[in-house]
Design an enzyme around this catalytic site. Sequence first.
Site, PDB file in Angstrom:
ATOM      1  CE  LYS A   1      -5.676 -10.892   8.749  1.00 15.08           C
ATOM      2  NZ  LYS A   1      -5.022  -9.572   8.627  1.00 15.08           N
TER       3      LYS A   1
ATOM      4  CG  HIS B   1     -22.938 -10.693   5.485  1.00 14.01           C
ATOM      5  ND1 HIS B   1     -24.057 -11.146   6.150  1.00 14.01           N
ATOM      6  CD2 HIS B   1     -21.863 -11.265   6.086  1.00 14.01           C
ATOM      7  CE1 HIS B   1     -23.676 -11.961   7.133  1.00 14.01           C
ATOM      8  NE2 HIS B   1     -22.360 -12.055   7.103  1.00 14.01           N
TER       9      HIS B   1
ATOM     10  CG  ASP C   1     -20.982 -17.572   7.668  1.00 12.34           C
ATOM     11  OD1 ASP C   1     -21.069 -16.916   8.717  1.00 12.34           O
ATOM     12  OD2 ASP C   1     -20.050 -17.446   6.852  1.00 12.34           O
TER      13      ASP C   1
ATOM     14  CG  HIS D   1     -21.758 -13.857  10.912  1.00 14.72           C
ATOM     15  ND1 HIS D   1     -20.478 -14.323  10.703  1.00 14.72           N
ATOM     16  CD2 HIS D   1     -21.714 -13.082  12.013  1.00 14.72           C
ATOM     17  CE1 HIS D   1     -19.678 -13.835  11.647  1.00 14.72           C
ATOM     18  NE2 HIS D   1     -20.406 -13.080  12.447  1.00 14.72           N
TER      19      HIS D   1
ATOM     20  CG  ASP E   1     -18.239 -17.534  10.151  1.00 13.10           C
ATOM     21  OD1 ASP E   1     -18.920 -18.528   9.826  1.00 13.10           O
ATOM     22  OD2 ASP E   1     -18.535 -16.376   9.812  1.00 13.10           O
TER      23      ASP E   1
ATOM     24  NE  ARG F   1      -8.615 -12.760  14.449  1.00 17.92           N
ATOM     25  CZ  ARG F   1      -7.929 -11.866  13.734  1.00 17.92           C
ATOM     26  NH1 ARG F   1      -7.409 -12.229  12.566  1.00 17.92           N
ATOM     27  NH2 ARG F   1      -7.804 -10.625  14.152  1.00 17.92           N
TER      28      ARG F   1
END
Length: 548
Positions: free
Chosen positions: A32, A147, A182, A184, A271, A277
């Site tokens: 978002k 990414h 992050d 990830h 995140d 989420r």
Amino acid sequence: MATIGEHYNRKVSYFYDATIGDSYFGEKHPMKPFRIVIAHHLIMKYGLYKKMKIYRPYRATQEDMLKFHAEDYVLFLRNINEGFVLSNEVKDLTKRFSIGTKENDCPIFKGVYDLAQVSTGGSISAASSIVLGNADIAINWAGGLHHAKKAEARGFCYINDIVLCILELLKFYKRVLYIDIDVHHGDGVEEAFFTTDRVMTVSFHRFGDEFFPGTGGFNDIGAGKGKYYSINVPLKAGLDDDDYEKIFIPVMLRVMEVYDPSVIVLQCGADSLAGDRLGDFNLTLRGHGRCVEFMRRYNIPLILLGGGGYTVKNVSRCWCYETAIALNTEIPDELPKNQYSKYFRHITKLHIKPERVTNYNTPEYLNQCIEHAYETLRNLQPVPSAQYMDTPPLLVEPSTEESVPRLNPSSVHSRPPSADQSLSPNLRRRSPPKSPDSNKRTSPFSVKSNVTEIVRFWTDNLSTDIRHHQDPSSEYIQSLNAVLEISDDDENTDQKSLTDEKSEDKIITDENSDHTMSAESADTSIITLSEIDSDEDFNIEENQDVFE
């Protein structure tokens, strides 16, 4: 532990384009972009704009993107900007570029290329502000899309603004340190610089259990000239503030000692916060912000970028809080009333609480991660040096009026400065030269050092600059100026060319302050803060899916 207010202020530039909120990945998609708009409103309501210069960045061009990405890939993104595939020939490329198919997570939507232009332009502009000496810290929360590959969209990322930002920095700095917090792994950035020693990538991320993207293990250490210049810290689920600090501080202390970077790029993906989420770390804003605070203490230019973060309420508060850290400013825990107060509903506090989840990162495993990072760094040769060459043309020209923030990335020198020319005072490097005894320095810790001992050492030394242990106002720091300077003829020529060009940036003036910032409206050159920050008609109920 020392507070933020104990440390000296640094010039901060902040890049924001309100059109970022127009991008919409879809109702059920976790990404978002509107989170950045909410973060900006919190930053405004806390009054942080008074302490920094705010720019509306220019939009990156196709030429900018081609410095890293494949031409056919960038052309494909332009062709699908209207939100649909224009021809069967283009449709055949969706699978090749991993966009718009059921097998991937990067949809085709209206404005996808516009979004890439905004996020990338902000990061390139941030790099330019550092190079020009307009800022010690530059912020672009719309960036951090780590990414994206050379010819492949991946992990909600289409254009890798971080790589393009670092490429701009490498024109002027010998060594760039990239840090990724992050949840990830920063696979796209690591892959781009996997074979060079001029960029060191350090990533703290979730690893294992088929967690995306599945890279970033202990054995990913670089290749060729870049061998041992990729540091990965693969962590397990449930990581909390205390353990994150215990592993982040000792690893980064050793990295800074060994690599001695000229500039730092810090990707602040949110995140890794509790309750995300998609992520399963358990950090609070204080734990996440501690990384920003720690890196800020070094007397080295710093760029802060956004990244992941899929619980919008948490992401927006996190980046507002970390903006305050960059500004060396404490802000109250009580959220100020703002346009999106109804969306926050019962949430009235800035800070979040950790969740009751299991932390699978045992002390033994954390020590193993630290020891592996130390072992990798031990293999490094002395600080690498870049081959001497003429400085490439500037992406951004210096302003003719230093009191007004003004960026124009489209203008360049008529010719690059020669070897015996040098940078003007507003291009001076921040990082001081190493002291005569710097080569003799050794870390106070061995590989087997207790983690608690290392954290305690850092805590006891917070009152001074970690790297130089010098007051920034001292004669030592003030005497560390760059040695090169552009000739007067070149400066006059460049300034004259600037007067003939229309600036890409607009300025906002606070009616009650002399501070200036870039406008969110291209229709007027000067607008008041009361106009930009007015409560627009935005129906929370009708647009609830933007936030969920």
